[in-house]
Scaffold this motif. Structure first.
Motif: not given
Length: 396
Positions: A230-255
Motif C-alpha cells: 500500500w505504501v509503494c502504491e501511494r508513494a509512487a502513485k501507481d498500482t503495485l502490478a504496474s510498478l513491478i512490471s515497469s521497474l523489475i519484470w520488464k527491465p530483467m527481460r522476463a520470458e
C-alpha cells in the motif's frame, strides 16, 4: 519423508473452488490455475525483449544428498517427497538442473505465496533509490487512512524487517481466527454466512495494536507486507502490478508475464499473491545474486542488496519466536538471512516455495511446491535449507 502418490493428486479429478483451493489434492492444480479461482491483475513483461537462459547441465546422478539419518537420496526422490512442482538450479546464470512434476509445464505461472514479500521488498529498494520512500518515515505519511490505527507510529523500516507490534497471529490453520478473516478480506476464502467480508485495506486499518514497542522484536506477520505494498502504491502513485512490471519484470527481460491477486476492490496481495513461471522466478533470483543487475542493466540498487544481506545487530531477530529456526540468522528488507559461510539468503513461501541465493558459490535455486498442508515445521524448514546448501555445493 513420505513419498507422493501422483495418481491421487491427479488434477483432472479435482473440482477447484474458493472453499478448497488451498487444500490437497486440489491445491496442486489450483496453484497453477489461480486465475480461475481468484481475481488477478497482470504484471506485464516485454514480449519483444526476452532474455533466455544458457545451459550447463549437470548429471542428476551428481545430485545425491544425505538425509538426516544418513541415507543417500537422489534429487528427484527428494523433490517428489516434498511435493515439488518445479525446481531449478542456476550456476553463474546458466541452468545446471531443471525439473518439473507431471502436470506442470515450463509456461505455467505458479502462485509463490510469501516469496511475493521479498519481491516487494526489492521494489521498495528501487523506490527508496528514486527518493519516493524514506524507510524512517511513519506509515501514515504515505497512507493517511492508517492514522490512529495500529500502524500509526510504525516506520517503513519496521514493515520491511517485520518488527511491528500487533495483536494479531499468523494462525494459518485456525478457521475461526482473525487470520481467517484476514484471508476473507483479501478474497482468498469464503466468508461466513453471517458476515460481509471487509476489503483488505479496511481490515488492515482495524488490526489491534500490540503491547511491545515497535522495532524491538521480529514477528512474522503478513499484514505488514500488505501495508508495505500500500505504501509503494501511494508513494509512487501507481498500482503495485504496474510498478513491478515497469521497474523489475520488464527491465530483467522476463520470458513471461506474471500476475498478482487482488481483493474485490482491487487492492493487491503484496504478502503472497504473486505468480510467475519457474524460469522467471529464477531470473529474479539471479538479478539479486548479481547485485541487482541483469543483462548489463542495474535494476535493483546494489547498495540496497548489500544492506539487505547485512545482519546488523540482530537483536530484534534474537527476541523473536523463530530465532532457533535459523540460529544466528535474521530477516531484513523482507528477505531471510541464513548467516552461513556462503552468505546465503532466501525468500520463502508457505507451501514450499523458495528462492535460495548463495552469492559466494554463484548459485540460485528456486522451488515451487504444493504441500498438502501449508505451514512447515521447523524440521521441514531446516531440511529444505539443508537440501539447498548441499545442492549449491554439489554444482559449484
Amino acid at each position: 519423508m513420505s513419498g507422493i502418490n501422483m495418481e491421487q493428486l491427479n488434477p483432472s479429478v479435482a473440482k477447484i473452488t474458493l472453499a478448497n483451493w488451498l487444500d490437497a489434492p486440489f491445491n496442486r492444480e489450483a496453484f497453477r490455475k489461480v486465475e480461475h479461482v481468484l481475481s488477478v491483475v497482470e504484471v506485464g513483461n516485454d514480449p519483444e525483449s526476452k532474455n533466455a537462459f544458457g545451459q550447463s547441465l549437470v548429471d542428476p546422478a551428481q545430485l545425491t544428498l544425505s538425509s538426516p539419518d544418513n541415507i543417500d537420496l537422489g534429487i528427484e526422490g527428494v523433490l517428489e517427497s516434498t511435493y515439488t512442482d518445479g525446481f531449478m538450479v542456476l550456476r553463474d546464470g546458466r541452468i545446471s538442473y531443471e525439473w518439473y512434476a507431471p502436470g506442470q509445464a515450463i509456461s505455467d505461472k505458479h502462485l509463490v505465496f510469501s516469496v511475493t514479500k521479498s519481491l516487494v521488498g526489492s521494489l521498495v529498494g528501487i523506490l527508496v533509490d528514486q527518493g519516493l520512500i524514506d524507510t524512517q518515515e511513519f506509515v501514515p505519511h504515505y497512507v493517511p487512512e492508517l492514522v490512529g490505527s495500529a500502524y500509526d507510529q510504525v516506520r517503513v523500516r519496521d514493515l520491511l524487517d517485520m518488527t511491528v507490534s500487533l495483536d494479531f497471529e499468523e494462525a494459518y490453520l485456525d478457521h475461526d481466527s482473525s487470520y481467517a478473516r484476514y484471508r476473507e478480506s483479501v478474497g482468498w476464502c469464503q466468508s461466513a454466512a453471517d458476515r460481509t467480508p471487509l476489503g483488505m485495506h479496511e481490515f488492515l486499518a482495524q488490526i489491534p495494536p500490540g503491547t511491545e514497542p515497535h522495532g524491538t522484536r521480529f514477528d512474522y506477520l503478513s499484514s505488514n507486507s500488505d501495508v508495505l505494498g500500500w505504501v509503494c502504491e501511494r508513494a509512487a502513485k501507481d498500482t503495485l502490478a504496474s510498478l513491478i512490471s515497469s521497474l523489475i519484470w520488464k527491465p530483467m527481460r522476463a520470458e513471461s508475464s506474471a500476475y498478482i491477486t487482488v481483493d474485490r476492490f482491487g487492492a493487491p496481495r503484496a504478502a503472497g499473491g504473486f505468480g510467475c513461471t519457474l524460469r522467471d522466478m529464477a531470473r529474479f533470483g539471479e538479478c539479486m545474486r548479481n547485485g541487482g543487475a541483469l543483462g548489463g542493466r542495474q535494476i535493483i540498487p546494489r547498495s540496497w542488496i548489500e544492506s539487505t544481506t547485512g545482519l546488523g545487530d540482530g537483536s530484534a531477530w534474537k527476541n523473536g519466536a523463530m530465532a532457533d529456526w535459523i540460529p544466528g540468522g535474521g530477516y531484513k528488507n523482507q528477505w531471510w538471512l541464513a548467516n552461513d559461510s556462503n552468505r546465503a539468503y532466501f525468500a520463502a513461501g508457505i507451501y514450499g516455495h523458495w528462492i535460495y541465493i548463495s552469492p559466494d558459490r554463484g548459485v540460485v535455486i528456486v522451488k515451487q511446491s504444493s504441500r498438502p498442508q501449508g505451514p512447515a515445521s521447523k524440521e521441514q524448514f531446516q531440511f529444505d535449507l539443508g537440501v539447498f546448501e548441499s545442492v549449491a555445493k554439489l554444482v559449484s
